[in-house]
Motif scaffolding. Structure first.
Motif, PDB file in Angstrom:
ATOM      1  N   GLU A  90     -74.492 -31.659 -23.369  1.00  0.00           N
ATOM      2  CA  GLU A  90     -73.868 -30.360 -23.593  1.00  0.00           C
ATOM      3  C   GLU A  90     -73.939 -30.009 -25.077  1.00  0.00           C
ATOM      4  OE1 GLU A  90     -69.970 -29.882 -21.919  1.00  0.00           O
ATOM      5  OE2 GLU A  90     -70.371 -31.378 -20.370  1.00  0.00           O
ATOM      6  N   ARG A  91     -74.207 -28.733 -25.344  1.00  0.00           N
ATOM      7  CA  ARG A  91     -74.276 -28.305 -26.734  1.00  0.00           C
ATOM      8  C   ARG A  91     -73.818 -26.864 -26.865  1.00  0.00           C
ATOM      9  NH1 ARG A  91     -80.891 -27.694 -27.692  1.00  0.00           N
ATOM     10  NH2 ARG A  91     -81.223 -26.102 -26.084  1.00  0.00           N
ATOM     11  N   ILE A  92     -73.375 -26.525 -28.049  1.00  0.00           N
ATOM     12  CA  ILE A  92     -73.109 -25.136 -28.427  1.00  0.00           C
ATOM     13  C   ILE A  92     -74.268 -24.703 -29.315  1.00  0.00           C
ATOM     14  CG2 ILE A  92     -71.571 -23.593 -29.694  1.00  0.00           C
ATOM     15  CD1 ILE A  92     -69.294 -25.570 -29.032  1.00  0.00           C
ATOM     16  N   GLN A  93     -74.846 -23.557 -28.996  1.00  0.00           N
ATOM     17  CA  GLN A  93     -75.958 -23.043 -29.793  1.00  0.00           C
ATOM     18  C   GLN A  93     -75.545 -21.772 -30.512  1.00  0.00           C
ATOM     19  OE1 GLN A  93     -79.302 -22.944 -26.811  1.00  0.00           O
ATOM     20  NE2 GLN A  93     -80.365 -23.960 -28.467  1.00  0.00           N
ATOM     21  N   LYS A  94     -75.790 -21.763 -31.788  1.00  0.00           N
ATOM     22  CA  LYS A  94     -75.527 -20.573 -32.588  1.00  0.00           C
ATOM     23  C   LYS A  94     -76.840 -20.016 -33.131  1.00  0.00           C
ATOM     24  CE  LYS A  94     -70.782 -21.696 -33.841  1.00  0.00           C
ATOM     25  NZ  LYS A  94     -70.247 -20.531 -33.118  1.00  0.00           N
ATOM     26  N   VAL A  95     -76.941 -18.711 -33.140  1.00  0.00           N
ATOM     27  CA  VAL A  95     -78.156 -18.032 -33.586  1.00  0.00           C
ATOM     28  C   VAL A  95     -77.928 -17.477 -34.979  1.00  0.00           C
ATOM     29  CG1 VAL A  95     -79.831 -16.228 -33.073  1.00  0.00           C
ATOM     30  CG2 VAL A  95     -78.663 -17.397 -31.201  1.00  0.00           C
ATOM     31  N   LYS A  96     -78.706 -17.973 -35.928  1.00  0.00           N
ATOM     32  CA  LYS A  96     -78.582 -17.513 -37.306  1.00  0.00           C
ATOM     33  C   LYS A  96     -79.516 -16.336 -37.609  1.00  0.00           C
ATOM     34  CE  LYS A  96     -75.751 -20.920 -38.209  1.00  0.00           C
ATOM     35  NZ  LYS A  96     -74.313 -20.679 -38.447  1.00  0.00           N
ATOM     36  N   ALA A  97     -80.680 -16.314 -36.938  1.00  0.00           N
ATOM     37  CA  ALA A  97     -81.649 -15.230 -37.126  1.00  0.00           C
ATOM     38  C   ALA A  97     -82.644 -15.270 -35.982  1.00  0.00           C
ATOM     39  CB  ALA A  97     -82.374 -15.371 -38.469  1.00  0.00           C
ATOM     40  N   VAL A  98     -83.229 -14.099 -35.669  1.00  0.00           N
ATOM     41  CA  VAL A  98     -84.202 -13.991 -34.584  1.00  0.00           C
ATOM     42  C   VAL A  98     -85.480 -13.341 -35.127  1.00  0.00           C
ATOM     43  CG1 VAL A  98     -84.711 -12.958 -32.339  1.00  0.00           C
ATOM     44  CG2 VAL A  98     -82.407 -13.804 -32.830  1.00  0.00           C
ATOM     45  N   GLY A  99     -86.609 -13.977 -34.849  1.00  0.00           N
ATOM     46  CA  GLY A  99     -87.885 -13.454 -35.303  1.00  0.00           C
ATOM     47  C   GLY A  99     -88.370 -12.276 -34.472  1.00  0.00           C
ATOM     48  N   ASP A 100     -89.423 -11.646 -34.952  1.00  0.00           N
ATOM     49  CA  ASP A 100     -89.981 -10.467 -34.276  1.00  0.00           C
ATOM     50  C   ASP A 100     -90.602 -10.832 -32.933  1.00  0.00           C
ATOM     51  OD1 ASP A 100     -89.225  -9.071 -36.508  1.00  0.00           O
ATOM     52  OD2 ASP A 100     -91.250  -8.838 -37.324  1.00  0.00           O
ATOM     53  N   THR A 148     -82.689 -16.597 -20.482  1.00  0.00           N
ATOM     54  CA  THR A 148     -81.354 -16.777 -19.890  1.00  0.00           C
ATOM     55  C   THR A 148     -80.283 -16.928 -20.970  1.00  0.00           C
ATOM     56  OG1 THR A 148     -81.540 -19.199 -19.745  1.00  0.00           O
ATOM     57  CG2 THR A 148     -82.405 -17.909 -17.898  1.00  0.00           C
ATOM     58  N   ARG A 149     -80.587 -16.470 -22.165  1.00  0.00           N
ATOM     59  CA  ARG A 149     -79.656 -16.602 -23.277  1.00  0.00           C
ATOM     60  C   ARG A 149     -79.185 -15.230 -23.757  1.00  0.00           C
ATOM     61  NH1 ARG A 149     -83.102 -20.912 -26.986  1.00  0.00           N
ATOM     62  NH2 ARG A 149     -82.410 -22.830 -25.939  1.00  0.00           N
ATOM     63  N   GLY A 150     -77.897 -14.959 -23.552  1.00  0.00           N
ATOM     64  CA  GLY A 150     -77.305 -13.809 -24.212  1.00  0.00           C
ATOM     65  C   GLY A 150     -76.769 -14.248 -25.563  1.00  0.00           C
ATOM     66  N   ILE A 151     -76.529 -13.297 -26.448  1.00  0.00           N
ATOM     67  CA  ILE A 151     -76.014 -13.626 -27.773  1.00  0.00           C
ATOM     68  C   ILE A 151     -74.744 -12.811 -28.014  1.00  0.00           C
ATOM     69  CG2 ILE A 151     -76.487 -13.688 -30.256  1.00  0.00           C
ATOM     70  CD1 ILE A 151     -79.467 -13.714 -29.590  1.00  0.00           C
ATOM     71  N   GLN A 154     -73.132 -14.298 -32.446  1.00  0.00           N
ATOM     72  CA  GLN A 154     -74.062 -15.326 -32.924  1.00  0.00           C
ATOM     73  C   GLN A 154     -74.029 -16.611 -32.098  1.00  0.00           C
ATOM     74  OE1 GLN A 154     -73.137 -15.617 -37.245  1.00  0.00           O
ATOM     75  NE2 GLN A 154     -75.128 -14.647 -37.538  1.00  0.00           N
ATOM     76  N   THR A 155     -73.378 -16.587 -30.939  1.00  0.00           N
ATOM     77  CA  THR A 155     -73.321 -17.761 -30.084  1.00  0.00           C
ATOM     78  C   THR A 155     -74.061 -17.491 -28.774  1.00  0.00           C
ATOM     79  OG1 THR A 155     -71.198 -18.452 -31.006  1.00  0.00           O
ATOM     80  CG2 THR A 155     -71.815 -19.381 -28.870  1.00  0.00           C
ATOM     81  N   ILE A 156     -74.860 -18.460 -28.322  1.00  0.00           N
ATOM     82  CA  ILE A 156     -75.599 -18.322 -27.075  1.00  0.00           C
ATOM     83  C   ILE A 156     -74.637 -18.416 -25.887  1.00  0.00           C
ATOM     84  CG2 ILE A 156     -77.276 -19.436 -25.546  1.00  0.00           C
ATOM     85  CD1 ILE A 156     -78.656 -18.044 -27.787  1.00  0.00           C
ATOM     86  N   VAL A 157     -74.757 -17.453 -24.961  1.00  0.00           N
ATOM     87  CA  VAL A 157     -73.994 -17.484 -23.707  1.00  0.00           C
ATOM     88  C   VAL A 157     -74.979 -17.305 -22.556  1.00  0.00           C
ATOM     89  CG1 VAL A 157     -71.859 -16.615 -24.745  1.00  0.00           C
ATOM     90  CG2 VAL A 157     -73.543 -14.996 -23.849  1.00  0.00           C
ATOM     91  N   PRO A 158     -74.726 -17.946 -21.414  1.00  0.00           N
ATOM     92  CA  PRO A 158     -75.668 -17.851 -20.293  1.00  0.00           C
ATOM     93  C   PRO A 158     -75.711 -16.447 -19.704  1.00  0.00           C
ATOM     94  CG  PRO A 158     -74.125 -19.690 -20.010  1.00  0.00           C
ATOM     95  CD  PRO A 158     -73.603 -18.846 -21.122  1.00  0.00           C
ATOM     96  N   GLN A 159     -76.899 -16.029 -19.313  1.00  0.00           N
ATOM     97  CA  GLN A 159     -77.057 -14.771 -18.604  1.00  0.00           C
ATOM     98  C   GLN A 159     -78.317 -14.843 -17.743  1.00  0.00           C
ATOM     99  OE1 GLN A 159     -77.583 -11.689 -21.623  1.00  0.00           O
ATOM    100  NE2 GLN A 159     -79.807 -11.989 -21.619  1.00  0.00           N
ATOM    101  N   ASP A 160     -78.340 -14.089 -16.664  1.00  0.00           N
ATOM    102  CA  ASP A 160     -79.520 -14.063 -15.806  1.00  0.00           C
ATOM    103  C   ASP A 160     -80.630 -13.270 -16.493  1.00  0.00           C
ATOM    104  OD1 ASP A 160     -81.189 -14.422 -13.653  1.00  0.00           O
ATOM    105  OD2 ASP A 160     -80.159 -13.000 -12.346  1.00  0.00           O
ATOM    106  N   TRP A 161     -81.860 -13.584 -16.135  1.00  0.00           N
ATOM    107  CA  TRP A 161     -83.019 -12.840 -16.632  1.00  0.00           C
ATOM    108  C   TRP A 161     -83.222 -11.646 -15.710  1.00  0.00           C
ATOM    109  CZ3 TRP A 161     -88.762 -14.861 -16.314  1.00  0.00           C
ATOM    110  CH2 TRP A 161     -89.606 -13.934 -16.962  1.00  0.00           C
ATOM    111  N   CYS A 162     -82.843 -10.465 -16.167  1.00  0.00           N
ATOM    112  CA  CYS A 162     -82.856  -9.283 -15.307  1.00  0.00           C
ATOM    113  C   CYS A 162     -84.269  -8.838 -14.942  1.00  0.00           C
ATOM    114  CB  CYS A 162     -82.078  -8.141 -15.957  1.00  0.00           C
ATOM    115  SG  CYS A 162     -82.735  -7.585 -17.543  1.00  0.00           S
ATOM    116  N   LEU A 163     -85.268  -9.272 -15.704  1.00  0.00           N
ATOM    117  CA  LEU A 163     -86.653  -8.874 -15.445  1.00  0.00           C
ATOM    118  C   LEU A 163     -87.471 -10.021 -14.838  1.00  0.00           C
ATOM    119  CD1 LEU A 163     -87.357  -6.842 -18.721  1.00  0.00           C
ATOM    120  CD2 LEU A 163     -86.755  -5.941 -16.470  1.00  0.00           C
TER     121      LEU A 163
END
Length: 297
Positions: A90-100, A148-151, A154-163
């Motif tokens: 188990e881990r907590i993921q934090k997003v500091k920046a997102v590339g193009d 499957t990652r919502g933000i 700045q923290t990753i939360v689970p989400q379904d892939w709508c596409l």
């Protein structure tokens, strides 16, 4: 002609285990690319980083012999992985920046026997991009974790892939973990989840389950792959990427999916015991001794 072309962001990762933090390169493009190259495959990586980050992040790939195709990004993707359970499942993921995002023009004229996609966040690749890639002729492999990652804050939360229906229609090999499979399929039963995901298009569905092993579903057949026990657990970051890289490497030379899964599990176990990506000098002699390169066409 490359054996495998991996597409995704090489990231700046902070790995926090028991309060100790390490900074290192990360992302599917890094871990899968390094693993494939350690097995001797001819590997290309398409990635994007911000100006000034190229050397620090990409030098290990360059030194290993991976052919890099680097695009400019306003930011380099950056994550912090905080492991919170003793077994590090188990881990907590934090997003500091997102590339193009990746665009069809980023593909150029690259030819490969297989393309492996490793999005880390939902907006990095569209179904249209996957469809364009599928027209290049190689197997299309996807690790769907990023979709499957919502933000939130700045923290990753689970989400379904709508596409997922549009995207998976152009995928040959799908890799997800058990929680992602349940979310994308709408059910908790692992076999039923694999079947539902295959109905969207992939001929082969791989579901990893950490210490419980993995499940492969293809051609109406299930392959249950046991995890390879290890005496020590150092860093699980990139284990899924290492697994799918091993699976793809074996898959390119053989249609024996059971053997491909067991080989992948062995590599993931080796990776679990070390920090950073697999390199050739980190592979046990018996692994290299039993490994033969895919035959070139």
């Amino acid at each position: 002609m490359y054996d495998v072309c991996v597409i995704g962001h090489v990231t700046k990762d902070l790995i926090n285990i028991r309060g100790r933090t390490r900074e290192m390169p990360g992302g599917t493009a890094y871990y899968a690319g390094m693993t494939l190259r350690s097995l001797g495959l001819n590997v290309a990586v398409i990635t994007k980083v911000a100006t000034g980050d190229e050397r620090a992040l990409l030098e290990p790939l360059v030194k290993s012999g991976v052919r890099l195709f680097v695009g400019h990004s306003k930011f380099t993707s950056a994550f912090e992985n905080i492991y919170v359970s003793p077994d590090r499942n188990e881990r907590i993921q934090k997003v500091k920046a997102v590339g193009d995002s990746f665009l069809p023009e980023d593909l150029g004229r690259i030819q490969a026997s297989a393309f492996h996609l490793g999005p880390l966040t939902p907006a990095e690749m569209t179904p249209d991009f996957i469809e364009q890639l599928s027209r290049l002729g190689g197997l299309v492999s996807l690790d769907a974790q990023g979709f499957t990652r919502g933000i939130e804050r700045q923290t990753i939360v689970p989400q379904d892939w709508c596409l997922k229906e549009q995207g998976l229609a152009h995928v040959d090999i799908l890799k997800v973990d058990d929680s992602e499979a349940a979310m994308m399929s709408g059910g908790q039963d692992i076999k039923l989840a694999a079947q539902r995901l295959a109905d969207f298009g992939p001929a082969e569905v791989i579901i990893t389950m950490g210490s419980s092993g993995s499940l492969i579903f293809a051609h109406r057949t299930f392959y249950r792959i046991a995890a390879v026990p290890t005496a020590t657990i150092s860093d699980p970051t990139g284990c899924g990427d290492t697994y799918v890289a091993g699976y793809l490497a074996h898959r390119l030379k053989s249609n024996d999916l059971d053997k491909a899964g067991r080989f992948a599990a062995r590599l993931a176990s080796i990776k679990l015991q070390i920090f950073g990506a697999l390199t050739r000098n980190r592979l046990p002699a018996q692994v290299l001794g039993n490994w033969q390169l895919p035959s070139r066409q």
